[in-house]
Design a protein around this motif. Structure first.
Motif, PDB file in Angstrom:
ATOM      1  N   SER A   8       0.977  -1.363  -0.123  1.00  0.00           N
ATOM      2  CA  SER A   8       0.083   0.055   0.243  1.00  0.00           C
ATOM      3  C   SER A   8       0.781   1.286   0.167  1.00  0.00           C
ATOM      4  CB  SER A   8      -0.848  -0.071   1.103  1.00  0.00           C
ATOM      5  OG  SER A   8      -1.431   1.209   1.351  1.00  0.00           O
ATOM      6  N   ALA A   9       0.324   2.318  -0.455  1.00  0.00           N
ATOM      7  CA  ALA A   9       1.045   3.525  -0.375  1.00  0.00           C
ATOM      8  C   ALA A   9       1.035   4.212   0.952  1.00  0.00           C
ATOM      9  CB  ALA A   9       0.470   4.584  -1.487  1.00  0.00           C
ATOM     10  N   GLU A  10       0.124   3.568   1.889  1.00  0.00           N
ATOM     11  CA  GLU A  10      -0.009   3.954   3.062  1.00  0.00           C
ATOM     12  C   GLU A  10       0.138   2.930   3.989  1.00  0.00           C
ATOM     13  OE1 GLU A  10      -0.666   7.050   4.200  1.00  0.00           O
ATOM     14  OE2 GLU A  10      -0.835   7.831   2.203  1.00  0.00           O
ATOM     15  N   PRO A  11       0.582   3.187   5.239  1.00  0.00           N
ATOM     16  CA  PRO A  11       0.970   2.111   6.184  1.00  0.00           C
ATOM     17  C   PRO A  11      -0.263   1.405   6.695  1.00  0.00           C
ATOM     18  CG  PRO A  11       1.333   4.241   7.260  1.00  0.00           C
ATOM     19  CD  PRO A  11       1.400   4.429   5.696  1.00  0.00           C
ATOM     20  N   GLU A  12      -0.351   0.213   6.918  1.00  0.00           N
ATOM     21  CA  GLU A  12      -1.624  -0.416   7.357  1.00  0.00           C
ATOM     22  C   GLU A  12      -1.280  -1.383   8.454  1.00  0.00           C
ATOM     23  OE1 GLU A  12      -3.466  -3.106   4.718  1.00  0.00           O
ATOM     24  OE2 GLU A  12      -1.552  -3.373   3.489  1.00  0.00           O
ATOM     25  N   GLY A  25       4.889  -1.124   6.571  1.00  0.00           N
ATOM     26  CA  GLY A  25       5.063   0.209   6.132  1.00  0.00           C
ATOM     27  C   GLY A  25       5.053   0.445   4.686  1.00  0.00           C
ATOM     28  N   ALA A  26       4.576   1.677   4.529  1.00  0.00           N
ATOM     29  CA  ALA A  26       4.280   2.086   3.106  1.00  0.00           C
ATOM     30  C   ALA A  26       5.300   1.845   2.003  1.00  0.00           C
ATOM     31  CB  ALA A  26       3.823   3.736   3.157  1.00  0.00           C
ATOM     32  N   GLY A  27       4.904   1.159   1.114  1.00  0.00           N
ATOM     33  CA  GLY A  27       5.779   0.918  -0.025  1.00  0.00           C
ATOM     34  C   GLY A  27       7.325   0.414   0.124  1.00  0.00           C
ATOM     35  N   GLY A  51       6.781  11.074  13.344  1.00  0.00           N
ATOM     36  CA  GLY A  51       5.260  11.257  12.451  1.00  0.00           C
ATOM     37  C   GLY A  51       4.711   9.902  12.372  1.00  0.00           C
ATOM     38  N   LEU A  52       5.629   9.115  11.978  1.00  0.00           N
ATOM     39  CA  LEU A  52       5.214   7.423  11.605  1.00  0.00           C
ATOM     40  C   LEU A  52       4.915   6.918  12.990  1.00  0.00           C
ATOM     41  CD1 LEU A  52       7.504   6.305   8.585  1.00  0.00           C
ATOM     42  CD2 LEU A  52       4.980   6.788   8.602  1.00  0.00           C
ATOM     43  N   ALA A  53       5.668   6.979  13.952  1.00  0.00           N
ATOM     44  CA  ALA A  53       5.177   6.398  15.077  1.00  0.00           C
ATOM     45  C   ALA A  53       3.786   6.846  15.787  1.00  0.00           C
ATOM     46  CB  ALA A  53       6.482   6.824  16.169  1.00  0.00           C
ATOM     47  N   ARG A  54       3.751   7.897  15.493  1.00  0.00           N
ATOM     48  CA  ARG A  54       2.287   8.583  15.970  1.00  0.00           C
ATOM     49  C   ARG A  54       1.295   7.674  15.306  1.00  0.00           C
ATOM     50  NH1 ARG A  54       5.174  13.653  15.786  1.00  0.00           N
ATOM     51  NH2 ARG A  54       5.743  14.370  18.108  1.00  0.00           N
TER      52      ARG A  54
END
Length: 315
Positions: A8-12, A25-27, A51-54
């Motif tokens: 995905s282009a976004e983390p999930e 993680g994204a990509g 930012g990713l951790a939040r």
């Protein structure tokens, strides 16, 4: 390797078993995970910046609505630990003792943690291994790839919180359904890699001992130790294997990746036996069966350089 499932282009947050999720993680960005327990969540790795951790923490709050009881760091590389500060308040951060020592040796001279990192060269060394300047000289055009890697504002300032509890060989959380087991097999992808096993769920988190659908970065690895660690894991009974980067895989996928590392080692050994210098090996050694993987073109010659030095080649 079946790499047909697109990232995905976004983390999930992806369910793996009852009470076990992977954060993909994204990509191909770094993965993480979470295990639900009666006393709260056990989180596995914390992403590469705040930012990713939040985003990861918000997803856990939405999915579980429970407090975090502990955070596990699988190794010292910043793409797995630079988000520790978002989880750290009031909980233990558990890792191998080498992970703590690595962070402390590089950053601890600035005083007690948290440690602030703002310069790109330190970030590159703590993301990719402290020998990166030897593998990729600044005069090499490839160095610009790493400079661009850290251009986003998220990397202007990283606050690094180190592990607070460490162990040497094995650690376990004992739960009603069975144990969560943390094992150390010796230097491998880094010198402090641990694996997180949930045997009763058939799930194991291998972090950067396993890359799915991406050519690995060897950095300052112990290639023999890395292959040996994968040999150990291939003898164990897990159906679901979470890599450090890429999609969730199977034992067959892990065996394929183990064969990739073995093929690289064999090709470099052949180059050394044939009298190739390091630079000649970097130019000549190719792995056509793996050339379709993401990052192969960018990283192959530097991985050959790393392996050449590790295998005792002469420049």
């Amino acid at each position: 390797m079946n790499a047909s499932v697109q990232l995905s282009a976004e983390p999930e947050l992806r369910p793996l078993a009852t009470g076990v999720h992977a954060w993909i993680g994204a990509g191909g960005d770094s993965n993480a995970g979470v295990i639900d327990t009666p006393d709260g969540l056990i989180v596995i790795d914390a992403q590469q910046h705040a930012g990713l951790a939040r985003r990861f923490r918000d997803a856990l709050d939405a999915a579980y609505g429970k407090p975090v009881r502990a955070l596990i760091n699988t190794h010292y590389h910043f793409d797995h630990v630079a988000g520790n500060s978002i989880f750290a308040a009031g909980i233990p951060i558990i890792a191998h003792e080498i992970t703590r020592r690595r962070l402390e040796a590089r950053l601890g001279t600035d005083g007690p943690p948290p440690w602030t990192v703002t310069d790109m060269e330190t970030m590159a060394g703590m993301f990719y291994g402290e020998n990166i300047g030897d593998l990729v000289p600044k005069t090499d055009p490839a160095w610009s790839w790493f400079e661009q890697r850290f251009e986003p504002a998220d990397y202007d300032r990283l606050e690094i919180v180190p592990p607070t509890e460490t162990f040497a060989d094995r650690f376990a959380f004992h739960l009603p359904d069975g144990a969560i087991e943390l094992d150390y097999f010796g230097p491998a992808h880094s010198d402090g890699d641990i694996v997180v096993q949930i045997p009763h769920a058939g799930v194991v988190f291998l972090s950067d001992l396993f890359f799915y659908g991406r050519f690995p970065w060897l950095g300052d690895c112990d290639l023999d130790g890395w292959i040996g660690a994968l040999d150990i894991m291939l003898q164990r009974n897990f159906d679901v294997i979470v890599p450090g980067h890429g999609n969730v895989g199977s034992p067959a996928d892990l065996a394929w990746f183990r064969d990739l590392l073995s093929a690289l080692r064999r090709a470099v050994d052949n180059a050394i036996a044939g009298g190739s210098t390091e630079e000649a090996a970097c130019a000549e050694v190719q792995l056509p069966d793996y050339a379709h993987l993401s990052r192969y073109d960018e990283w192959m010659r530097f991985n050959v350089r790393s392996a050449y030095r590790a295998r005792g080649g002469s420049t």
